[in-house]
Scaffold this active site. Structure first.
Site, mmCIF file in Angstrom:
data_model
loop_
_atom_site.group_PDB
_atom_site.id
_atom_site.type_symbol
_atom_site.label_atom_id
_atom_site.label_comp_id
_atom_site.label_asym_id
_atom_site.label_seq_id
_atom_site.Cartn_x
_atom_site.Cartn_y
_atom_site.Cartn_z
ATOM 1 C CD GLU A 102 -2.746 -1.220 -0.074
ATOM 2 O OE1 GLU A 102 -3.211 -0.191 -0.587
ATOM 3 O OE2 GLU A 102 -2.874 -2.342 -0.576
ATOM 4 C CD1 TRP A 124 -1.251 -0.473 -3.842
ATOM 5 C CD2 TRP A 124 -1.837 0.715 -5.645
ATOM 6 N NE1 TRP A 124 -1.892 -1.311 -4.723
ATOM 7 C CE2 TRP A 124 -2.263 -0.616 -5.832
ATOM 8 C CE3 TRP A 124 -2.098 1.654 -6.647
ATOM 9 C CZ2 TRP A 124 -2.928 -1.029 -6.987
ATOM 10 C CZ3 TRP A 124 -2.756 1.241 -7.788
ATOM 11 C CH2 TRP A 124 -3.171 -0.078 -7.957
ATOM 12 C CD1 TRP A 182 -14.223 10.286 -13.924
ATOM 13 C CD2 TRP A 182 -12.719 11.228 -12.561
ATOM 14 N NE1 TRP A 182 -13.236 10.829 -14.708
ATOM 15 C CE2 TRP A 182 -12.289 11.404 -13.899
ATOM 16 C CE3 TRP A 182 -11.921 11.738 -11.542
ATOM 17 C CZ2 TRP A 182 -11.112 12.079 -14.229
ATOM 18 C CZ3 TRP A 182 -10.743 12.407 -11.872
ATOM 19 C CH2 TRP A 182 -10.354 12.583 -13.205
ATOM 20 C CG ASN A 207 -8.664 1.367 0.290
ATOM 21 O OD1 ASN A 207 -8.568 2.338 -0.456
ATOM 22 N ND2 ASN A 207 -8.466 0.132 -0.124
ATOM 23 C CD1 TRP A 256 -18.255 12.286 -17.535
ATOM 24 C CD2 TRP A 256 -18.819 10.495 -16.320
ATOM 25 N NE1 TRP A 256 -17.122 11.491 -17.395
ATOM 26 C CE2 TRP A 256 -17.449 10.378 -16.646
ATOM 27 C CE3 TRP A 256 -19.400 9.473 -15.566
ATOM 28 C CZ2 TRP A 256 -16.654 9.309 -16.251
ATOM 29 C CZ3 TRP A 256 -18.613 8.405 -15.166
ATOM 30 C CH2 TRP A 256 -17.260 8.320 -15.507
ATOM 31 C CD1 TRP A 294 -11.825 10.187 -5.709
ATOM 32 C CD2 TRP A 294 -13.686 9.577 -6.795
ATOM 33 N NE1 TRP A 294 -12.879 10.277 -4.833
ATOM 34 C CE2 TRP A 294 -14.027 9.921 -5.475
ATOM 35 C CE3 TRP A 294 -14.691 9.154 -7.658
ATOM 36 C CZ2 TRP A 294 -15.350 9.848 -5.006
ATOM 37 C CZ3 TRP A 294 -16.009 9.087 -7.196
ATOM 38 C CH2 TRP A 294 -16.316 9.434 -5.880
HETATM 39 C C1 LIG Z 1 -11.602 6.950 -4.225
HETATM 40 C C2 LIG Z 1 -10.370 6.919 -3.336
HETATM 41 C C3 LIG Z 1 -9.860 8.105 -2.827
HETATM 42 C C4 LIG Z 1 -8.710 8.084 -2.009
HETATM 43 N N1 LIG Z 1 -8.215 9.270 -1.538
HETATM 44 C C5 LIG Z 1 -7.074 9.272 -0.777
HETATM 45 C C6 LIG Z 1 -6.514 10.490 -0.297
HETATM 46 O O1 LIG Z 1 -6.995 11.599 -0.578
HETATM 47 N N2 LIG Z 1 -5.408 10.412 0.496
HETATM 48 C C7 LIG Z 1 -4.821 9.210 0.820
HETATM 49 O O2 LIG Z 1 -3.824 9.203 1.548
HETATM 50 N N3 LIG Z 1 -5.338 8.063 0.353
HETATM 51 C C8 LIG Z 1 -6.440 8.040 -0.428
HETATM 52 N N4 LIG Z 1 -6.954 6.854 -0.878
HETATM 53 C C9 LIG Z 1 -6.228 5.596 -0.583
HETATM 54 C C10 LIG Z 1 -6.682 4.857 0.685
HETATM 55 O O3 LIG Z 1 -8.068 4.725 0.712
HETATM 56 C C11 LIG Z 1 -6.217 5.556 1.966
HETATM 57 O O4 LIG Z 1 -4.848 5.858 1.891
HETATM 58 C C12 LIG Z 1 -6.446 4.630 3.173
HETATM 59 O O5 LIG Z 1 -7.799 4.301 3.293
HETATM 60 C C13 LIG Z 1 -5.963 5.338 4.419
HETATM 61 O O6 LIG Z 1 -6.147 4.530 5.539
HETATM 62 P P1 LIG Z 1 -4.917 3.949 6.350
HETATM 63 O O7 LIG Z 1 -3.951 5.035 6.642
HETATM 64 O O8 LIG Z 1 -5.460 3.177 7.478
HETATM 65 O O9 LIG Z 1 -4.261 3.002 5.255
HETATM 66 P P2 LIG Z 1 -3.415 1.659 5.374
HETATM 67 O O10 LIG Z 1 -4.251 0.579 4.790
HETATM 68 O O11 LIG Z 1 -2.851 1.456 6.709
HETATM 69 O O12 LIG Z 1 -2.231 1.926 4.321
HETATM 70 C C14 LIG Z 1 -0.997 2.547 4.687
HETATM 71 C C15 LIG Z 1 -0.756 3.777 3.862
HETATM 72 O O13 LIG Z 1 -0.586 3.432 2.486
HETATM 73 C C16 LIG Z 1 -1.119 4.474 1.668
HETATM 74 N N5 LIG Z 1 -2.187 3.906 0.848
HETATM 75 C C17 LIG Z 1 -3.032 2.914 1.194
HETATM 76 N N6 LIG Z 1 -3.840 2.616 0.154
HETATM 77 C C18 LIG Z 1 -3.506 3.453 -0.850
HETATM 78 C C19 LIG Z 1 -3.977 3.642 -2.174
HETATM 79 N N7 LIG Z 1 -4.962 2.891 -2.701
HETATM 80 N N8 LIG Z 1 -3.423 4.618 -2.916
HETATM 81 C C20 LIG Z 1 -2.419 5.371 -2.423
HETATM 82 N N9 LIG Z 1 -1.921 5.242 -1.174
HETATM 83 C C21 LIG Z 1 -2.455 4.288 -0.409
HETATM 84 C C22 LIG Z 1 -1.664 5.540 2.599
HETATM 85 O O14 LIG Z 1 -0.661 6.527 2.775
HETATM 86 C C23 LIG Z 1 -1.907 4.760 3.877
HETATM 87 O O15 LIG Z 1 -1.855 5.551 5.044
HETATM 88 C C24 LIG Z 1 -8.098 6.847 -1.711
HETATM 89 C C25 LIG Z 1 -8.633 5.661 -2.231
HETATM 90 C C26 LIG Z 1 -9.753 5.693 -3.035
HETATM 91 C C27 LIG Z 1 -10.312 4.405 -3.570
#
Ligand SMILES: Cc1cc2nc3c(=O)[nH]c(=O)nc-3n(C[C@H](O)[C@H](O)[C@H](O)COP(=O)(O)OP(=O)(O)OC[C@H]3O[C@@H](n4cnc5c(N)ncnc54)[C@H](O)[C@@H]3O)c2cc1C
Length: 469
Positions: free
Chosen positions: A277, A280, A362, A344, A309, A385
């Site tokens: 993650e 990512w 979107w 997420n 859309w 998104w």
């Molecule tokens: C539509 C959509 C919008 C999102 N908007 C954001 C946003 O504005 N800011 C944001 O930080 N994340 C975003 N995410 C990614 C992800 O949902 C969040 O990072 C995550 O839910 C944060 O929770 P956590 O810190 O417990 O993540 P954990 O699951 O603990 O993951 C650890 C870290 O990995 C990174 N990460 C995790 N998943 C992703 C991902 N899919 N893409 C990029 N980085 C990721 C984050 O920095 C996160 O804190 C988005 C995902 C989607 C599907």
């Protein structure tokens, strides 16, 4: 040794900070933070993120005070004022140069290039550091020399090429001899359209971030793979807001995994999935640089620009307000609006619901998320998104359209998350919470589904197929 000016932005920490570590090796440091609230609001950031950012600056100021580094603060409204303000400040202080960690969205890159040029023409050193990523964008490319547009090969290349020095923590400076310069107070934030969520939900600063990392690794890291998809379980790190503003670094996270697991690629499946993650996160930063159209409101997949859309303000309002009649979607939207964060799995479900079931652009959802998220970060938000809307990198194939009710039964099997955020449905038996019986809706004061799944799915499929024709 000549004085150095360190410009903090989304790297609000004194530990493992490339710009601060490098500057401190050259001479005594003065720190500066430029508040650009007008610009950040124009970029769509809302009260939750701006309030957290401001509190993060306060925490940084205290941490810097422990190193005898004064923090100066300027209210500059917009990015174009950064070059003259920084050069003037550096001259006033007699600094040798300005140091900062790069940021990758389009406007931030342009601002930084302008700052570099302005500093150099004013005879100052300008030093940028690729601190937020392991690989500077443009240095991890496909065999053909292109930026990666798909995550899996990017991730493989990341693991194959990562070196110990990229992962090594940057030195925390020793306290310097006190300077005859006072730290400055933060200017007040202008009035916001919405009020920030309760501050105790998101305490700011490095210490809180370090505590969260420790708690996550101690109690949840090893279960991450099996628990990360269940919104009612606290299975994830909840570090995103801290990573987005640099109150913790990706290296600190990776080092913590290494000390638990000895490897980033093998071993404990939970920890390895968590590392993925974090990759990512880096992937989407590279995408912002390699495919700058995504920073300009354009889809990654150019042909989807022509998608028809629907313009439906009522449906959009129902989605924003958690009134779609799909409990998992509504519960998720209430979590977002009330806490500034959304799990997420639910970000994927709600984003796909808006862009596929409601066939609403979107970009409207992307903006709404950014307005509310405390972790709102352009690259990850845009990437997420576009993934959900099937317009982006690694796009979910357009025919993959989550059935919200099936997702709900699978990831909230007892309906606990729904019952928490939709107390009007809590009296229903667990199974009925995913799709409340029609004859009870009036009594429950809960809306009927805004759209029928099968019809909406077909409508989205037709819209995407029309693009091909
Ligand atoms: C539509 C959509 C919008 C999102 N908007 C954001 C946003 O504005 N800011 C944001 O930080 N994340 C975003 N995410 C990614 C992800 O949902 C969040 O990072 C995550 O839910 C944060 O929770 P956590 O810190 O417990 O993540 P954990 O699951 O603990 O993951 C650890 C870290 O990995 C990174 N990460 C995790 N998943 C992703 C991902 N899919 N893409 C990029 N980085 C990721 C984050 O920095 C996160 O804190 C988005 C995902 C989607 C599907």
């Amino acid at each position: 040794m000549a004085l150095q000016l360190v410009w903090f932005r989304t790297d609000l920490r004194i530990h493992d900070n490339s710009a601060l570590a490098a500057a401190a090796k050259k001479g005594p440091v003065v720190a500066v933070f430029l508040h650009c609230v007008e610009q950040w609001q124009a970029h769509g950031h809302g009260a939750n993120k701006l309030d957290f950012w401001a509190r993060g600056v306060d925490a940084l100021k205290s941490a810097l005070a422990g190193l005898n580094i004064p923090l100066l603060q300027r209210d500059i409204s917009t990015f174009d004022q950064a070059p003259p303000v920084l050069t003037e400040l550096a001259h006033q202080l007699g600094a040798e140069g300005v140091h900062f960690n790069h940021e990758y969205p389009f406007n931030e890159q342009h601002r930084d290039q302008a700052v570099m040029a302005h500093c150099r023409s004013a005879g100052l050193g300008a030093h940028g550091y690729h601190d937020a990523v392991a690989f500077a964008p443009g240095t991890l490319l496909t065999g053909k020399g292109d930026y990666y547009g798909v995550f899996t090969p990017f991730s493989k290349a990341w693991h194959k090429n990562i070196q110990a020095e990229q992962l090594a923590l940057r030195d925390t400076p020793e306290p310097q001899a006190p300077l005859d310069i006072q730290s400055e107070a933060r200017p007040d934030l202008p009035a916001m359209a919405t009020r920030p969520v309760e501050r105790q939900q998101w305490p700011a600063g490095e210490q809180e971030a370090a505590d969260r990392l420790e708690r996550f690794l101690r109690f949840r890291g090893r279960y991450y793979q099996s628990q990360r998809d269940f919104p009612h379980v606290r299975g994830t790190s909840e570090l995103s807001a801290y990573l987005a503003l640099g109150m913790i670094s990706w290296r600190q996270c990776m080092q913590a995994v290494l000390s638990e697991n000895g490897s980033l690629a093998d071993g404990d499946t939970g920890l390895v999935a968590w590392v993925s993650e974090l990759i990512w996160r880096e992937f989407y930063q590279h995408v912002a640089v390699g495919f700058p159209q995504v920073c300009q409101h354009q889809p990654f997949q150019a042909h989807t620009r022509h998608l028809a859309w629907r313009d439906d303000d009522d449906a959009f309002a129902a989605w924003c307000e958690g009134r779609t009649g799909y409990p998992i979607v509504d519960a998720a939207m209430r979590q977002l609006v009330n806490t500034g964060w959304m799990h997420n799995r639910l970000r994927m479900i709600t984003a796909m619901f808006l862009s596929k079931h409601l066939l609403i652009d979107w970009r409207r959802g992307e903006a709404f998320f950014l307005q509310h998220l405390v972790d709102g970060e352009f690259c990850a938000n845009n990437g997420g998104w576009q993934w959900a809307a099937s317009t982006g990198t690694d796009a979910a194939p357009y025919f993959r359209i989550f059935n919200p009710t099936t997702q709900s039964s699978r990831f909230d099997p007892e309906g606990n998350f729904i019952a928490h955020w939709l107390p009007e449905l809590a009296s229903l038996p667990a199974k009925a919470r995913h799709s409340p019986p029609g004859d009870l809706l009036t009594q429950l004061d809960y809306p009927a589904p805004i759209v029928e799944h099968k019809m909406a799915r077909q409508r989205a499929l037709d819209a995407f197929k029309a693009l091909k024709d």
